[in-house]
Design an enzyme around this catalytic site. Structure first.
Site, PDB file in Angstrom:
ATOM      1  N   GLN A   2       0.834  -1.204   0.000  1.00 42.97           N
ATOM      2  CA  GLN A   2       0.000   0.000   0.000  1.00 42.97           C
ATOM      3  C   GLN A   2       0.872   1.259   0.000  1.00 42.97           C
ATOM      4  OE1 GLN A   2      -3.254  -1.964   2.919  1.00 42.97           O
ATOM      5  NE2 GLN A   2      -3.718   0.168   2.475  1.00 42.97           N
ATOM      6  N   GLU A  25     -13.198   5.346   3.972  1.00 45.60           N
ATOM      7  CA  GLU A  25     -13.243   4.704   5.276  1.00 45.60           C
ATOM      8  C   GLU A  25     -14.424   5.139   6.127  1.00 45.60           C
ATOM      9  OE1 GLU A  25      -9.330   5.906   6.154  1.00 45.60           O
ATOM     10  OE2 GLU A  25      -8.449   4.155   5.205  1.00 45.60           O
ATOM     11  N   ARG A  45      -9.537  -0.341   7.305  1.00 46.46           N
ATOM     12  CA  ARG A  45     -10.448   0.572   6.648  1.00 46.46           C
ATOM     13  C   ARG A  45     -10.777   1.788   7.507  1.00 46.46           C
ATOM     14  NH1 ARG A  45     -14.308  -1.100   1.907  1.00 46.46           N
ATOM     15  NH2 ARG A  45     -14.726   0.973   1.195  1.00 46.46           N
ATOM     16  N   CYS A  46      -9.729   2.394   8.057  1.00 48.24           N
ATOM     17  CA  CYS A  46      -9.950   3.635   8.798  1.00 48.24           C
ATOM     18  C   CYS A  46      -8.622   4.337   8.889  1.00 48.24           C
ATOM     19  CB  CYS A  46     -10.492   3.367  10.192  1.00 48.24           C
ATOM     20  SG  CYS A  46      -9.320   2.619  11.328  1.00 48.24           S
TER      21      CYS A  46
END
Ligand code: FES
Ligand code: FES
Lengths: 164, 809
Positions: free
Chosen positions: B240, B763, B387-388
């Site tokens: 990522q 997110e 996802r945050c």
């Protein structure tokens, strides 16, 4: 290592011969020997459906099957569903309705959906959700996948009607 | 060029710029099975590496015998810590300032830990080799409970004690105990205690945000290829943050950074799982150097769930104080954070608990204090942001539960309590008690819109009737109305306070306009399904007036892309999106000079209009961007260099603060614990909207991951440190069958400091969704005395709650 054997498969309309250990999972034969990398691996335990292909007319998770069991069988993968110049209606519909994000589940998803629409040509939302429950998507939340499959069903049915 | 028949609207539409639901350019390859993911890469002579992993959660390693494995046909090498030690590679730095064993160095600290790396001709041979490696373990006492860890004499990490046996200092200050990692404090301790001590009403609650895992459909993996002839290392992987990986690889291997090329090909979802550096990467690089051949390492699903990057595992204790009529006066939060065997969170250096200090949420809370203690246990390392943005889900869950608990304490409606305490529109930019400056918001408008959309009063009336019916024995189903108003903090971040391993968290975009008016732009980020190739081209189309369809977006190759910190924490749009707009504006500035020259007027006498520069007051005199692009390459213009290119490195002045109002209506069967989501309404405000179709898709996906976490997904351990949820059989990933349809809605409050006003959205639905589902479960049982029950709310736990409340009697 065990003894390697020869297996004859029919993949996307072509007869191919591979040499493999019988314990080799079909998904690896497809991906690594035949360079058919559309079907993916998400679990190897038959839960995710990323490796879904069609074998003799049925949806099969190709991580569930040894290459030895696929001897003589007709196998269709995402690569055999459409071509760049003539996409399968599902391929069009997934693009049109944002039915994918990372794309990792997509080949398995579309391959499974193509069978679902043969099993039930005009499925309800509930039938789609139930019929697709073997394929996991981590990105889309399924809402647009359902939408895509509905749209493709309508497209296929309209084309059939027009042909009659 | 004469195109009078074409209206201005037509010209705008043909660009497919910001605000339109442009179809994704990525989809052609993905729908035809022509994506290129790391496991699709095949190189000549490529070998396959895989790990011998520890069956024990805590054990001493007394011996590793690799001789039998070396006899296995197809096995070429077996690496152990002893092989890596001379290179200094048996340990590696983590992103959190700790260090982590690459291969077990004398002991193992969690089940599944990497013990040896078997390199073989293919994965079957590697698996045979793994079977043949003999490892002797001596079991040690296992600690899976962080509170026990802080009391225990058992030293998990011998490197945490000094010569005299007392705890040595950690990366974030002194340790309180040898199994303690850090204490992080934020806010005003004594004033908060005073406010709470003198308050009219105080609500106190403890909650456990369980350990879970991002579990993208594609696991982590890489291919390392050391070209000994040219001295170049190429590393493909599920990264990522490819540039950060290049720098880390250079720092730990000593290979000069220009000789390392890191490539992130297509990535099958990330969700935070693919930010960190894992032992597999290091071992593959070493193995490629040792064997002189490319080496591939791909996790299987069990490896993935058991070892790389868990999320959450926060024990949170809160006190919230208020006046009798519901005005909040103070908030106190203490967290015991279970980090497992190594502290491998991916947080900015100065924030060992991420942005947990956004835990005052959407509310105007004058005084607050937060304290986080990080602890080692015998569990896998990680602590990533699933996802945050860094720990924001934990923070939002905490405050949204505390609001509900306070509503119970005050005997007040939870929507009403929120409205009393929302930060008001006119208070922005708002300085929160724990330090952040919220950029913009209009919470009351969003909330009222949401309450009207779901007919909140009607729902409460229905619920009241339902409770009466239940009590009268007419139904066995309860109705829960889950509410959440979240404020996120994303877009890390300003270099002045955000860095990872000393690398400032700016991002970048480089644009090259081709002579015929098409372009390529490269960014420091990397898409994992977010559709960057589609949306970044839209930003550029609007900024430079060339059609999005004529702009290629490329990411993920460190040899070509400008340096950037990658994609996670919803930072792509806030940071790289801003860089894209700024680079576009540089292009436009030069184009203006070229246009003025071609039109024979002064620079100031032309202005930009959609896809062209026009002479002010004479719209019939213009040069299109296409014409200008060509001129840039074929005209000798005095004082202007040929070519049309620009690069921008963007250091954001502040984070962005997306927000939203969610409502979940849930039916709960008291006798089976089965939940049914009857309605889910999600209003998101992510500022300027670039592509509504993609935003909606992100919201569907994030809500589904939220549903998973709230209603069943967990990484659970038994007392021996065995992972109980290591396959997709036990680890809950919702299928189409379990997931409802969502209603999406929006308001638009642009970020005032972002060049295009965008805030990021990927997110938000996860951050806001988890408390919303959880609050719905709690709300269903509120009338029967429930205050707090921990997630995941699976059927069994809900049944147990009903049972404990006496609803089965
Ligand atoms: S890889 Fe075959 S079902 Fe998951
Ligand atoms: S699109 Fe990513 S898993 Fe389905």
């Amino acid at each position: 290592m065990t003894q390697k054997n020869q297996y004859k498969l029919n993949v996307n309309g072509q007869t191919v011969e591979v040499t493999a250990e019988p314990r080799e999972l079909l998904i690896y034969t497809l991906r690594e020997q035949l360079n058919i990398t559309g079907p993916h691996i998400g679990c190897e335990t038959s839960h995710c459906g990323a490796c879904t292909v069609t074998i003799d007319g049925k949806s099969v998770k190709s991580c569930t099957m040894f290459v030895a069991q696929a001897e003589g069988k007709e196998i269709t993968t995402i690569e055999g569903l459409g071509s760049p110049d003539a996409l399968h209606p599902l391929q069009e519909a997934f693009k049109e309705h944002h039915g994918l994000q990372c794309g990792y589940c997509t080949p398995g998803m579309i391959t499974r959906a193509s069978k679902l629409l043969e099993e039930i040509p005009n499925p309800t939302e509930e039938e789609i959700r139930f019929g697709m429950a073997g394929n996991i998507c981590r990105c889309t939340g399924y809402q647009n996948i359902v939408k895509s499959i509905k749209a493709a069903a309508a497209e296929i049915n309209a084309a059939k009607e027009a042909a009659q | 060029m004469k195109d009078e028949a074409v209206t201005r609207e037509d010209r705008v539409a043909s660009l497919k710029g910001m605000g339109c639901s442009r179809k994704r350019v990525e989809d052609a390859r993905f729908t035809q099975g022509k994506g290129n993911y790391v496991d699709d890469i095949k190189l000549d002579g490529m070998l396959f590496g895989d790990f011998v992993r520890s069956p024990y959660a805590h054990a001493k390693i007394t011996n590793i015998d690799t001789s039998a494995a070396m006899e296995v046909p197809g096995v070429l090498a077996v690496l152990t810590a002893a092989d890596l030690a001379p290179l200094g590679l048996h340990w590696m730095p983590t992103l959190a300032g700790d260090k982590q064993m690459v291969l077990a160095d004398g002991k193992v600290l969690f089940q599944g830990q990497e013990v040896a790396f078997v390199v073989a001709e293919d994965r079957y041979a590697a698996a045979d080799g793994i079977e043949a490696v003999e490892v002797e373990y001596e079991e040690l006492p296992v600690i899976v409970d962080p509170f026990e860890a802080l009391q225990s004499d058992v030293i998990l990490r011998p490197d945490t004690v000094g010569e005299d046996g007392s705890p040595s200092d950690g990366a974030h200050g002194p340790r309180k105990h040898h199994n303690h990692i850090f204490t992080w404090e934020c806010g005003d301790k004594d004033p908060t205690e005073q406010v709470i001590a003198n308050a009219e009403v105080v609500a106190e609650e403890s909650m456990y945000y369980h350990r879970t895992h991002p579990c993208p459909l594609e696991t982590c993996g890489c291919v390392a290829s050391m070209d000994k002839v040219n001295g170049k290392l190429t590393l493909w992987g599920t990264f990522q943050a490819p540039h950060a990986i290049r720098t880390v690889v250079s720092l730990i291997s000593g290979i000069e950074e220009h000789n390392i090329r890191v490539i992130s090909p297509d990535i099958g979802g990330g969700f935070g799982n693919k930010v960190g550096a894992y032992p597999g990467y290091v071992c593959s690089v070493v193995a490629s150097i040792v064997t002189g051949k490319p080496v591939k390492w791909i996790e299987d699903r069990m490896d993935n769930l058991m070892t790389t990057a868990f999320a959450r595992d926060y024990w949170m204790k809160g006190r919230i104080s208020a006046t009798k009529d519901g005005k909040i006066t103070g908030l106190h939060c203490h967290v015991t954070a279970d980090h497992g065997g190594f502290d491998a969170c991916a947080d900015p250096t100065k924030f060992p608990a991420g942005f947990m200090n956004i835990c005052t949420g959407s509310y105007d809370i004058p005084t607050a204090f937060l304290e986080v203690d990080g602890v080692y246990t015998n569990k896998a390392p990680g602590g990533v942001s699933y996802r945050c943005s860094f720990r924001v889900t934990e923070a939002v869950y905490f405050i949204e539960r505390m609001i509900e608990v306070l509503a119970i304490e005050l005997d007040m409606d939870a929507s009403e309590l929120r409205k009393i305490n929302f930060i008001k529109k006119e208070q922005f930019p708002y300085k929160a008690a724990l330090g952040w400056e919220y950029d913009s918001g209009d919470y009351h408008t969003a909330w009222d819109k949401a309450m009207n959309a779901v007919d909140y009063d009607g729902l409460r009336a229905e619920q009241k009737q339902r409770i009466e019916d239940f009590k009268a024995g007419k139904t066995r189903k309860l109705l829960g109305i889950g509410l959440t108003h979240f404020t996120e903090i994303v877009g890390a971040g300003p270099v002045k306070n955000c860095d990872i391993l000393g690398l400032g968290m700016f991002d970048s975009c480089e644009i090259r306009i081709h002579p015929t008016g098409s372009a390529i732009a490269r960014l420091g980020t990397i898409s994992q399904g977010q559709g960057h190739a589609t949306t970044f081209a839209q930003i550029l189309a609007s900024e430079i007036g060339l059609p999005a369809d004529s702009i290629t977006i490329e990411e993920g190759d460190t040899d070509t892309a400008p340096y950037g910190l990658g994609t996670y924490g919803s930072r792509s749009t806030p940071v790289a999106g801003a860089a894209t707009a700024m680079a576009g504006r540089k292009i436009r500035a030069k184009a203006q000079m070229i246009a003025a020259y071609l039109l024979e007027v002064h620079d100031d006498d032309v202005e930009f209009d959609v896809d062209r520069f026009v002479v002010k007051g004479a719209p019939e005199k213009f040069k299109t961007m296409k014409e200008i692009a060509f001129a840039a390459y074929n005209q000798a213009i005095p004082g202007i260099e040929p070519g049309l290119e620009a690069v921008s490195y963007y250091d954001p002045p502040n984070m962005t603060y997306p927000f939203g109002a969610y409502v979940c209506v849930m039916e709960i069967d008291v006798d089976t614990g089965v939940t049914d989501i009857r309605q889910f309404y999600a209003l998101d405000d992510c500022g300027t909207r670039i592509n509504p179709m993609i935003i909606e898709g992100q919201i569907h996906g994030g809500l589904t991951e939220a549903l998973a976490v709230a209603l069943g997904q967990e990484i659970a351990y038994d007392d021996m440190g065995n992972v109980k949820t290591g396959t997709l059989m036990d680890f809950f990933l919702p299928t189409a069958w379990e997931v409802p349809n969502y209603e999406t809605d929006h308001t638009v409050t642009p970020s005032p400091h972002h060049p295009i006003g965008a805030k990021g959205v990927g997110e938000s639905p996860h951050v806001g969704g988890v408390p919303c589902f959880s609050n719905a479960v709690h709300d269903a049982f509120r009338a029967f005395g429930l205050r707090q029950t921990n997630m995941p709310h699976d059927h069994w736990r809900i049944w147990r709650t009903a049972n404990e409340l006496g609803l089965h009697d």
